[in-house]
Design a protein around this motif. Structure first.
Motif, mmCIF file in Angstrom:
data_model
loop_
_atom_site.group_PDB
_atom_site.id
_atom_site.type_symbol
_atom_site.label_atom_id
_atom_site.label_comp_id
_atom_site.label_asym_id
_atom_site.label_seq_id
_atom_site.Cartn_x
_atom_site.Cartn_y
_atom_site.Cartn_z
ATOM 1 N N ARG A 136 3.492 -0.840 -0.198
ATOM 2 C CA ARG A 136 2.851 -0.119 -1.298
ATOM 3 C C ARG A 136 2.851 -1.026 -2.522
ATOM 4 O O ARG A 136 3.721 -1.890 -2.669
ATOM 5 C CB ARG A 136 3.614 1.178 -1.630
ATOM 6 C CG ARG A 136 3.907 2.057 -0.431
ATOM 7 C CD ARG A 136 2.665 2.567 0.218
ATOM 8 N NE ARG A 136 1.944 3.443 -0.677
ATOM 9 C CZ ARG A 136 0.851 4.098 -0.348
ATOM 10 N NH1 ARG A 136 0.348 3.975 0.864
ATOM 11 N NH2 ARG A 136 0.255 4.868 -1.213
ATOM 12 N N GLU B 154 4.067 4.254 -7.585
ATOM 13 C CA GLU B 154 3.883 3.280 -6.494
ATOM 14 C C GLU B 154 4.525 1.934 -6.820
ATOM 15 O O GLU B 154 4.772 1.133 -5.933
ATOM 16 C CB GLU B 154 2.400 3.077 -6.194
ATOM 17 C CG GLU B 154 1.712 4.275 -5.604
ATOM 18 C CD GLU B 154 2.155 4.593 -4.181
ATOM 19 O OE1 GLU B 154 2.986 3.869 -3.608
ATOM 20 O OE2 GLU B 154 1.655 5.584 -3.630
ATOM 21 N N CYS B 155 4.801 1.698 -8.074
ATOM 22 C CA CYS B 155 5.307 0.386 -8.496
ATOM 23 C C CYS B 155 6.816 0.334 -8.665
ATOM 24 O O CYS B 155 7.340 -0.670 -9.153
ATOM 25 C CB CYS B 155 4.656 -0.007 -9.815
ATOM 26 S SG CYS B 155 5.166 1.069 -11.179
ATOM 27 N N CYS C 107 2.016 7.173 -11.123
ATOM 28 C CA CYS C 107 1.997 7.362 -9.665
ATOM 29 C C CYS C 107 3.298 6.998 -8.957
ATOM 30 O O CYS C 107 3.519 7.408 -7.832
ATOM 31 C CB CYS C 107 0.845 6.560 -9.065
ATOM 32 S SG CYS C 107 1.099 4.769 -9.067
ATOM 33 N N SER D 124 6.856 2.415 2.087
ATOM 34 C CA SER D 124 6.926 3.867 2.225
ATOM 35 C C SER D 124 8.094 4.246 3.131
ATOM 36 O O SER D 124 8.446 3.500 4.054
ATOM 37 C CB SER D 124 5.610 4.417 2.777
ATOM 38 O OG SER D 124 5.398 3.968 4.091
ATOM 39 N N PHE E 92 -0.701 1.119 -8.537
ATOM 40 C CA PHE E 92 -1.978 1.809 -8.406
ATOM 41 C C PHE E 92 -2.528 2.207 -9.774
ATOM 42 O O PHE E 92 -3.580 1.755 -10.181
ATOM 43 C CB PHE E 92 -1.813 3.024 -7.497
ATOM 44 C CG PHE E 92 -3.067 3.815 -7.315
ATOM 45 C CD1 PHE E 92 -4.137 3.291 -6.617
ATOM 46 C CD2 PHE E 92 -3.182 5.088 -7.845
ATOM 47 C CE1 PHE E 92 -5.303 4.004 -6.458
ATOM 48 C CE2 PHE E 92 -4.335 5.814 -7.699
ATOM 49 C CZ PHE E 92 -5.408 5.282 -6.999
#
Ligand code: FES
Length: 94
Positions: free
Chosen positions: A46, A57-58, A55, A39, A49
């Protein structure tokens, strides 16, 4: 290259065996790599998700392209995957 064929990708320079066509994020998970980015504010690890491209996040750098959603990107032989920001994974993948 045949779908499902065993291939090699490079994650922050580390050799990872994967299956052609599987999502990059799945290959990372199978290899014990849980962190895909850190983050911005706190530098927290992270990881994937939603696994359906929603999202972000990847996101990682894939073959020099930034912000690639690894959960919806299929593995190709020789692919180079990097953690954004130049941070590297430790031996445990954390
Ligand atoms: S895990 Fe949510 S976009 Fe990839």
């Amino acid at each position: 290259m045949v779908a499902g064929e065993e291939v090699t990708i490079f994650v922050d320079g580390r050799r990872v065996t994967a299956r052609a066509g599987e999502p990059v994020a799945a290959a990372l998970y199978a290899a014990g790599i849980r962190t895909t980015r850190f983050s911005r504010r706190r530098g927290e690890a992270r990881g994937p998700f939603c696994m359906v491209g929603r999202c972000t996040e990847c996101v990682m750098t894939v073959d020099g392209v930034e912000n690639v959603r690894t959960c919806t990107t299929p593995v190709r032989d020789g692919m180079r995957v990097e953690t954004p920001g130049g941070r590297r994974h430790g031996p445990s993948g954390a």
